[in-house]
Enzyme design. Sequence first.
Site, PDB file in Angstrom:
ATOM      1  N   ILE A  69       0.956  -1.440  -0.347  1.00 47.21           N
ATOM      2  CA  ILE A  69      -0.087  -0.306   0.118  1.00 47.21           C
ATOM      3  C   ILE A  69       0.566   1.256  -0.293  1.00 47.21           C
ATOM      4  O   ILE A  69       0.071   2.590  -0.389  1.00 47.21           O
ATOM      5  CB  ILE A  69      -0.393  -0.370   1.222  1.00 47.21           C
ATOM      6  CG1 ILE A  69      -1.933   1.633   1.159  1.00 47.21           C
ATOM      7  CG2 ILE A  69      -0.239   0.308   2.777  1.00 47.21           C
ATOM      8  CD1 ILE A  69      -2.990   0.929   2.000  1.00 47.21           C
ATOM      9  N   LYS A  70       1.963   0.819   0.538  1.00 46.18           N
ATOM     10  CA  LYS A  70       2.773   2.663   0.289  1.00 46.18           C
ATOM     11  C   LYS A  70       3.928   2.791  -0.786  1.00 46.18           C
ATOM     12  O   LYS A  70       4.050   4.267  -0.684  1.00 46.18           O
ATOM     13  CB  LYS A  70       4.230   1.671   1.018  1.00 46.18           C
ATOM     14  CG  LYS A  70       3.858   1.824   2.597  1.00 46.18           C
ATOM     15  CD  LYS A  70       3.269   2.778   3.662  1.00 46.18           C
ATOM     16  CE  LYS A  70       2.926   2.802   5.019  1.00 46.18           C
ATOM     17  NZ  LYS A  70       2.956   3.905   5.985  1.00 46.18           N
ATOM     18  N   ASP A  71       3.228   2.173  -2.172  1.00 48.24           N
ATOM     19  CA  ASP A  71       3.462   3.042  -2.828  1.00 48.24           C
ATOM     20  C   ASP A  71       3.048   3.974  -3.563  1.00 48.24           C
ATOM     21  O   ASP A  71       2.692   4.860  -4.047  1.00 48.24           O
ATOM     22  CB  ASP A  71       3.144   1.434  -4.003  1.00 48.24           C
ATOM     23  CG  ASP A  71       4.115   0.423  -4.478  1.00 48.24           C
ATOM     24  OD1 ASP A  71       4.976   0.393  -4.121  1.00 48.24           O
ATOM     25  OD2 ASP A  71       3.432  -0.544  -5.748  1.00 48.24           O
ATOM     26  N   ALA A  74       4.064   7.023  -1.510  1.00 49.96           N
ATOM     27  CA  ALA A  74       4.863   7.496  -2.142  1.00 49.96           C
ATOM     28  C   ALA A  74       5.263   8.575  -3.386  1.00 49.96           C
ATOM     29  O   ALA A  74       5.946   9.664  -2.994  1.00 49.96           O
ATOM     30  CB  ALA A  74       5.548   5.339  -2.437  1.00 49.96           C
TER      31      ALA A  74
END
Length: 367
Positions: A69-71, A74
């Site tokens: 999910i951190k894409d 970012a």
Amino acid sequence: MFRFGLRRFATAAEAASPYGIKVSKAQGSVKGFIGAIGNTPLIRLNRLSEETGCDIYGKAEFMNPGGSIKDRAALYVVKDAEEKGLIKPGGTIVEGTAGNTGIGLAHVCRSKGYKCVIYMPNTQSQGKIDLLRLLGAEVFPVPAVAFENPENYNHQAKRHAEKTENSVWTNQFDNVANRRAHIETTGPEIWAQLGGKLDGFTCATGTGGTLAGVTRYLKEVSDGRTECWLADPPGSVLFSYVTSGGKLNERTGGSITEGIGQGRVTDNLKPEIKLINNALHISDEKSIAMVYRLLDEEGLYMGASTALNVVAAYELAQKLGPGKSVATVLCDGAYRYADRLFSKKWLDSKGLYEAIPEHLRKYIVLE
């Protein structure tokens, strides 16, 4: 011969999945790595749904191109720096991160032509450090100290950016572009995928971006009807903060989960904290058992933070009652944690072996 081949082609075309074609037409093609971020499937967790009499869904964030999910965060913190003119082509993105945000940033930086510098606690696995370096990031493992200490990895990242020309510290914990990613993408996707029929949402929080952003969107679009609950691991202060009406205790203890739990209220979470209905405290024993249940019952190979989210969704469904729909996020897979989560030695060292139901211990394949 030609007519035979034509008949075979027609048969194959007729056999194509109408649903698959419809989804593919809607998605179309995307431009590069960043175009593939988001629009992940929403998976009904069948066994847990049947047990509760509710529909429990997990947003398949492990299907983002960088694996988590951190894409989303970012991409948005880099976009924010670009929109504000804080970085020029060929510049350097600097972040303090112990996990998936760094991996997402390394991917985004490669796709956009930026250099990437990551500061992280030296308690992280060598595998994680190697992966970041493989993705082209320059990695600085530093002693793990509290946020209040000026040598904390976040503060060192900030100082690195300040002394480097054409560089920006993206500050994932307090940069509200992180929250914006989920207001503009994750929240709307979940709502649209369920046709506006969602009674509850829950997830854990580290930076606060996912919970805050999704909560803001869902509360507005549902006119407050969708309940949003915080899920919290051991060692975090946010469960007590929410349930006590704002009392911030000192952080003690820890958890096997990574990237979630917090000792303070971040700037991402702060604007939406009053919108959160309540909180759930999820033990490591429940989380590790759910890692194995998801693998056995749903065929989903998930990490401990995802498992914690699913436990929370299960418990929220029980509280809301039969016939309700609840969603959470499946933030990443188990691939980066398999050497621990499926190791008997590691499970014993954490006192968690007995927490795994006996019939599921067949998946403990590592010593």
